[in-house]
Design an enzyme around this catalytic site. Structure first.
Site, short mmCIF file in Angstrom:
data_model
loop_
_atom_site.label_atom_id
_atom_site.label_comp_id
_atom_site.label_asym_id
_atom_site.label_seq_id
_atom_site.Cartn_x
_atom_site.Cartn_y
_atom_site.Cartn_z
N GLY A 124 66.94 -25.49 -43.25
CA GLY A 124 68.40 -25.36 -43.32
C GLY A 124 69.11 -25.79 -42.06
N LEU A 125 69.70 -26.98 -42.15
CA LEU A 125 70.53 -27.49 -41.05
C LEU A 125 72.00 -27.53 -41.50
CD1 LEU A 125 70.74 -29.00 -38.24
CD2 LEU A 125 70.44 -31.13 -39.51
N GLU A 127 75.61 -27.04 -43.30
CA GLU A 127 76.45 -25.89 -43.68
C GLU A 127 77.65 -26.39 -44.46
OE1 GLU A 127 77.37 -23.49 -40.29
OE2 GLU A 127 75.25 -23.17 -39.79
N THR A 158 67.34 -27.88 -50.00
CA THR A 158 66.29 -28.19 -50.97
C THR A 158 65.24 -27.08 -50.97
OG1 THR A 158 66.68 -30.53 -50.58
CG2 THR A 158 64.59 -29.95 -51.64
N ILE A 337 70.60 -54.54 -66.87
CA ILE A 337 69.61 -55.25 -67.68
C ILE A 337 69.36 -54.52 -69.00
CG2 ILE A 337 67.14 -55.91 -67.77
CD1 ILE A 337 67.45 -56.65 -64.74
N GLY A 340 73.70 -51.60 -73.09
CA GLY A 340 74.19 -50.30 -73.58
C GLY A 340 73.13 -49.22 -73.48
N GLU A 363 69.62 -36.33 -45.43
CA GLU A 363 68.99 -36.56 -44.12
C GLU A 363 69.78 -37.59 -43.31
OE1 GLU A 363 64.84 -36.33 -43.63
OE2 GLU A 363 64.50 -35.41 -45.58
C1 LIG Z 1 70.55 -32.95 -53.10
C2 LIG Z 1 70.73 -32.66 -51.64
C3 LIG Z 1 69.68 -32.11 -50.91
C4 LIG Z 1 69.86 -31.79 -49.56
N1 LIG Z 1 68.85 -31.14 -48.89
C5 LIG Z 1 69.10 -30.66 -47.63
C6 LIG Z 1 68.14 -29.83 -46.96
O1 LIG Z 1 67.04 -29.55 -47.49
N2 LIG Z 1 68.45 -29.33 -45.75
C7 LIG Z 1 69.64 -29.61 -45.13
O2 LIG Z 1 69.86 -29.14 -44.01
N3 LIG Z 1 70.57 -30.42 -45.72
C8 LIG Z 1 70.32 -30.95 -46.96
N4 LIG Z 1 71.27 -31.72 -47.59
C9 LIG Z 1 72.53 -32.01 -46.91
C10 LIG Z 1 72.72 -33.47 -46.50
O3 LIG Z 1 71.85 -33.80 -45.45
C11 LIG Z 1 74.20 -33.66 -46.15
O4 LIG Z 1 74.92 -33.57 -47.37
C12 LIG Z 1 74.48 -34.97 -45.46
O5 LIG Z 1 73.93 -34.99 -44.17
C13 LIG Z 1 75.98 -35.29 -45.37
O6 LIG Z 1 76.69 -34.21 -44.89
P1 LIG Z 1 78.03 -33.71 -45.68
O7 LIG Z 1 77.64 -33.53 -47.09
O8 LIG Z 1 78.59 -32.54 -44.97
O9 LIG Z 1 79.02 -34.94 -45.58
P2 LIG Z 1 80.08 -35.20 -44.40
O10 LIG Z 1 79.40 -35.09 -43.09
O11 LIG Z 1 81.29 -34.36 -44.64
O12 LIG Z 1 80.43 -36.73 -44.66
C14 LIG Z 1 81.44 -37.15 -45.58
C15 LIG Z 1 81.62 -38.67 -45.41
O13 LIG Z 1 82.11 -38.94 -44.07
C16 LIG Z 1 81.24 -39.86 -43.44
N5 LIG Z 1 81.20 -39.58 -42.00
C17 LIG Z 1 81.02 -38.38 -41.39
N6 LIG Z 1 81.03 -38.54 -40.05
C18 LIG Z 1 81.23 -39.85 -39.82
C19 LIG Z 1 81.35 -40.65 -38.63
N7 LIG Z 1 81.23 -40.11 -37.42
N8 LIG Z 1 81.56 -41.99 -38.76
C20 LIG Z 1 81.64 -42.54 -40.00
N9 LIG Z 1 81.55 -41.85 -41.15
C21 LIG Z 1 81.34 -40.52 -41.06
C22 LIG Z 1 79.87 -39.66 -44.10
O14 LIG Z 1 79.03 -40.78 -43.92
C23 LIG Z 1 80.30 -39.45 -45.54
O15 LIG Z 1 80.55 -40.69 -46.14
C24 LIG Z 1 71.10 -32.09 -48.93
C25 LIG Z 1 72.15 -32.67 -49.65
C26 LIG Z 1 71.99 -32.94 -51.00
C27 LIG Z 1 73.16 -33.52 -51.76
#
Ligand SMILES: Cc1cc2nc3c(=O)[nH]c(=O)nc-3n(C[C@H](O)[C@H](O)[C@H](O)COP(=O)(O)OP(=O)(O)OC[C@H]3O[C@@H](n4cnc5c(N)ncnc54)[C@H](O)[C@@H]3O)c2cc1C
Length: 381
Positions: A124-125, A127, A158, A337, A340, A363
């Protein structure tokens, strides 16, 4: 440079392929529809050594290389990518952080349970308010006597609902920009920690994704992973390896989508001949196959550098960025490819298309990978 797999690597690949065909393939539509995480099948993967791929035998692992790990994840993902995502999070994130930062006592206590699949691991990283900007986390750990008290919520985690142990990153000193974050391994049967809301997702629906909620969760000092204040630095190292697994996952999905599209194109007829005879279809298949191969080379380079024990930050970010974006393009072509039928759930193309989008987000998004790559490029002399 030798691009061929060794005989042993081929055997591992074939074993995983057989597992995916027999244990995953018959159930994918049902599991996907129900968002069902098959715990028993996950444990079976543990019996085959797939939950301890990259860890030494002394901790119950199968002591394989990162190149092997890429093959394992690719084979699983070509059939059921949500299952592969859970295997990857268990290996390189949860278990990987304990292996990287844990002391000998912690490794002996927890790793054999995780590498065998007796326990499931989560990491868990992220939030609700901080994903890309992970250092902006709000979960706190405050020392109280011999214990630490954890409060906060991690989301999108996850395996959270099924985890027996979770690694959580917490703020231990809000004023210290560099060394203010500390990692804890928290057994999920401790009071004050629980899985929260399970997400209803676009894709990767077989993988469990849920909140991890900590409310006055007390953990002993012995559950700190690594040095106090070094949690974020270690987390970034964990992600260096984890991103290779997302590249492998992307390869698997892209290859699955390509194989399905190629087979379909040879069978489906239009205007009196198989659609594979139209140059428009051939060019899509040619682009898919070429890009998948290029992505595989980047992924294997990252895995090889990781196996050599060298710094892999830039190579894993490049592999993850390229492979995930290739996979999104390939699955989109796959749907095209299939025409429908690409839109219909009884055919495989639409699931690949839904599942793979996660690979450009989890990630670290594609934007974050580009930032990591650029930072490394500009730091070069
Ligand atoms: C199915 C799933 C499984 C996951 N599993 C885990 C897990 O096991 N453990 C865990 O810790 N996390 C997990 N995650 C979290 C995942 O790593 C994050 O969702 C991801 O890192 C993006 O963070 P956010 O959703 O807060 O998006 P945000 O950080 O809010 O980003 C929103 C948009 O802004 C863009 N953005 C943000 N900052 C910048 C910048 N400085 N410059 C340009 N663009 C920027 C991003 O690229 C994105 O397009 C999971 C997510 C999903 C959907």
């Amino acid at each position: 440079m030798d691009f061929r797999l060794t005989h042993e690597q081929e055997q591992i690949r074939d074993m995983v392929r057989e597992f995916a065909e027999s244990e995953l393939k018959p159930h994918i539509n049902e599991w996907d529809e129900a968002q069902h995480f098959p715990v028993d099948t996950f444990k079976k993967a543990g019996e085959l050594g797939l939950l301890g791929v990259i860890f030494p035998e002394e901790y119950g692992g199968t002591a394989q290389s990162y190149v092997d790990y890429v093959n394992v994840i690719e084979e699983l993902a070509a059939v059921e990518s949500g299952f592969a995502l859970s295997v990857a999070a268990h290996n390189s994130l949860g278990t990987g952080h304990i292996y990287l930062a844990g002391n000998e006592e912690q490794k002996k206590k927890w790793l054999p349970k995780l590498t065998s699949g007796e326990w499931i691991g989560a990491w868990g990283l992220t939030e609700p308010g901080s994903g890309s900007d992970a250092s902006g986390m709000r979960t706190t750990a405050v020392k109280d006597g011999d214990e630490w008290v954890l409060n906060g919520t991690k989301n999108f985690i996850t395996n959270a609902t099924y985890a027996d142990i979770s690694v959580v990153l917490t703020v231990t000193d809000r004023n210290d920009q560099k060394h203010g974050i500390t990692a804890f391994a928290v057994e999920m049967d401790r009071k004050g920690i629980r899985a929260g809301k399970k997400e209803n997702k676009l894709g990767m629906r077989v993988s469990d994704t849920a909140e991890l909620v900590m409310e006055d969760c007390r953990v002993p000092e012995g559950n700190i992973l690594g040095r106090i204040g070094y949690g974020f630095i270690d987390a970034m190292k964990v992600l260096d390896g984890g991103r290779i697994s997302i590249a492998a996952l992307s390869l698997g999905v892209a290859r699955g989508a390509y194989d399905a599209a190629r087979n379909y194109a040879k069978q489906r007829t239009a205007f009196g001949k198989p659609i594979a005879e139209f140059q428009a279809i051939q060019f899509m298949l040619a682009d898919m196959a070429t890009e998948i191969d290029a992505a595989r080379l980047l992924t294997m380079r990252a895995a090889t550098v990781k196996d050599a024990g060298e710094r892999v930050t830039q190579f894993s970010a490049m592999a993850k960025l390229y492979a995930s974006e290739v996979a999104v393009r390939c699955t989109e072509k796959g749907v095209q490819i299939f025409g429908g039928y690409g839109f219909i759930k009884e055919f495989p193309a639409e699931k690949y298309y839904r599942d793979v989008k996660l690979c450009t987000i989890g990630e670290g998004t594609s934007e974050i990978q580009r930032m990591v790559i650029a930072r490394n490029l500009l730091a070069e002399g």
